[in-house]
Motif scaffolding. Structure first.
Motif, short mmCIF file in Angstrom:
data_model
loop_
_atom_site.label_atom_id
_atom_site.label_comp_id
_atom_site.label_asym_id
_atom_site.label_seq_id
_atom_site.Cartn_x
_atom_site.Cartn_y
_atom_site.Cartn_z
N ALA A 1 0.81 -1.23 0.00
CA ALA A 1 0.00 0.00 0.00
C ALA A 1 0.84 1.27 0.00
CB ALA A 1 -0.95 0.00 1.20
N GLY A 2 1.88 1.32 0.77
CA GLY A 2 2.68 2.53 0.87
C GLY A 2 3.55 2.82 -0.33
N SER A 3 3.60 1.91 -1.27
CA SER A 3 4.49 2.07 -2.42
C SER A 3 3.81 2.68 -3.65
CB SER A 3 5.08 0.71 -2.81
OG SER A 3 5.85 0.20 -1.75
N PHE A 4 2.49 2.79 -3.62
CA PHE A 4 1.76 3.30 -4.79
C PHE A 4 1.38 4.76 -4.59
CE2 PHE A 4 1.50 -1.15 -5.54
CZ PHE A 4 1.44 -1.27 -6.92
N GLU A 5 1.72 5.57 -5.58
CA GLU A 5 1.37 6.98 -5.54
C GLU A 5 0.20 7.28 -6.48
OE1 GLU A 5 4.09 10.78 -4.63
OE2 GLU A 5 4.77 9.48 -6.24
N ARG A 6 0.28 6.80 -7.73
CA ARG A 6 -0.78 7.03 -8.71
C ARG A 6 -0.90 5.83 -9.64
NH1 ARG A 6 -0.82 13.33 -10.75
NH2 ARG A 6 -1.06 14.19 -8.66
N VAL A 7 -2.15 5.54 -10.02
CA VAL A 7 -2.43 4.49 -11.00
C VAL A 7 -3.43 5.06 -12.00
CG1 VAL A 7 -3.36 2.18 -11.41
CG2 VAL A 7 -2.02 2.64 -9.34
N ALA A 8 -3.08 4.98 -13.28
CA ALA A 8 -3.98 5.41 -14.36
C ALA A 8 -4.37 4.18 -15.17
CB ALA A 8 -3.29 6.43 -15.27
N VAL A 9 -5.66 4.04 -15.42
CA VAL A 9 -6.16 2.97 -16.27
C VAL A 9 -6.75 3.64 -17.51
CG1 VAL A 9 -7.75 1.03 -16.48
CG2 VAL A 9 -6.64 1.50 -14.28
N VAL A 10 -6.19 3.31 -18.67
CA VAL A 10 -6.60 3.93 -19.93
C VAL A 10 -7.35 2.88 -20.74
CG1 VAL A 10 -5.81 5.11 -22.00
CG2 VAL A 10 -4.57 5.42 -19.83
N THR A 11 -8.64 3.11 -20.93
CA THR A 11 -9.49 2.13 -21.62
C THR A 11 -10.78 2.77 -22.08
OG1 THR A 11 -10.55 -0.04 -21.42
CG2 THR A 11 -10.57 1.35 -19.46
N SER B 1 -3.64 7.57 -5.50
CA SER B 1 -4.71 8.07 -6.36
C SER B 1 -4.87 7.15 -7.56
CB SER B 1 -4.37 9.47 -6.87
OG SER B 1 -4.24 10.37 -5.80
N ALA B 2 -6.10 6.94 -7.97
CA ALA B 2 -6.39 6.13 -9.15
C ALA B 2 -7.36 6.90 -10.03
CB ALA B 2 -6.98 4.78 -8.75
N ARG B 3 -7.13 6.82 -11.33
CA ARG B 3 -7.98 7.57 -12.26
C ARG B 3 -8.09 6.81 -13.58
NH1 ARG B 3 -6.84 13.79 -14.00
NH2 ARG B 3 -8.53 13.91 -15.48
N ALA B 4 -9.28 6.85 -14.17
CA ALA B 4 -9.52 6.22 -15.47
C ALA B 4 -9.54 7.29 -16.55
CB ALA B 4 -10.84 5.46 -15.45
N PHE B 5 -9.02 6.93 -17.72
CA PHE B 5 -8.99 7.82 -18.88
C PHE B 5 -9.45 7.04 -20.10
CE2 PHE B 5 -5.79 9.43 -16.02
CZ PHE B 5 -5.80 10.81 -16.18
N PRO B 6 -10.18 7.68 -21.03
CA PRO B 6 -10.46 7.01 -22.30
C PRO B 6 -9.18 6.90 -23.13
CG PRO B 6 -11.40 9.23 -22.28
CD PRO B 6 -10.80 8.99 -20.93
#
Length: 126
Positions: free
Chosen positions: A73-83, A102-107
């Motif tokens: 858990a402490g090792s992740f700063e941001r995750v982007a899922v592009v789909t 932080s996690a965020r989805a992008f087209p």
């Protein structure tokens, strides 16, 4: 399969889904890279591209990723899922409060914006 992307901003890591993705693909391609980064003391900024080259991502592969993120858990700063998969954005939003960083989805057409978001605030050596 999951293929590491070469055209990522400094300080970020990206993987593209090609064809069918199984849990073994995640364990063989993604996990060793993430473990190396964690061992080096880096905070992870990770992008997954599930674009037109992908056919199916097995639930076990997503489960492997989620379990790894929970254990580190402490090792992740941001995750982007592009789909362009319509179910992914609400699923990511629902799970994001349980996952670190932080996690965020992008087209898919916003892949450059996803990379920019991942790289925001990274301090580069002078």
């Amino acid at each position: 399969m999951l293929r590491q992307m070469a055209d990522m901003p400094a300080g970020t890591i990206g993987f593209e889904a090609i064809g069918e993705v199984e849990d073994d693909d995640w364990e063989e391609a993604v996990e060793p890279v993430l473990r190396r980064e964690i061992a080096a003391g880096g905070k992870l900024r990770l992008l997954y591209l599930i674009g037109p080259e992908s056919r199916e991502v097995e639930g076990d592969a997503m489960k492997a990723d989620t379990g790894f993120r929970a254990r580190h858990a402490g090792s992740f700063e941001r995750v982007a899922v592009v789909t362009d998969e319509s179910w992914m954005k609400p699923a990511l939003r629902a799970l994001s409060f349980l996952m670190p960083g932080s996690a965020r989805a992008f087209p898919v057409h916003e892949l450059p914006a996803a990379k920019t978001w991942l790289a925001e605030g990274i301090e580069t050596p002078a």
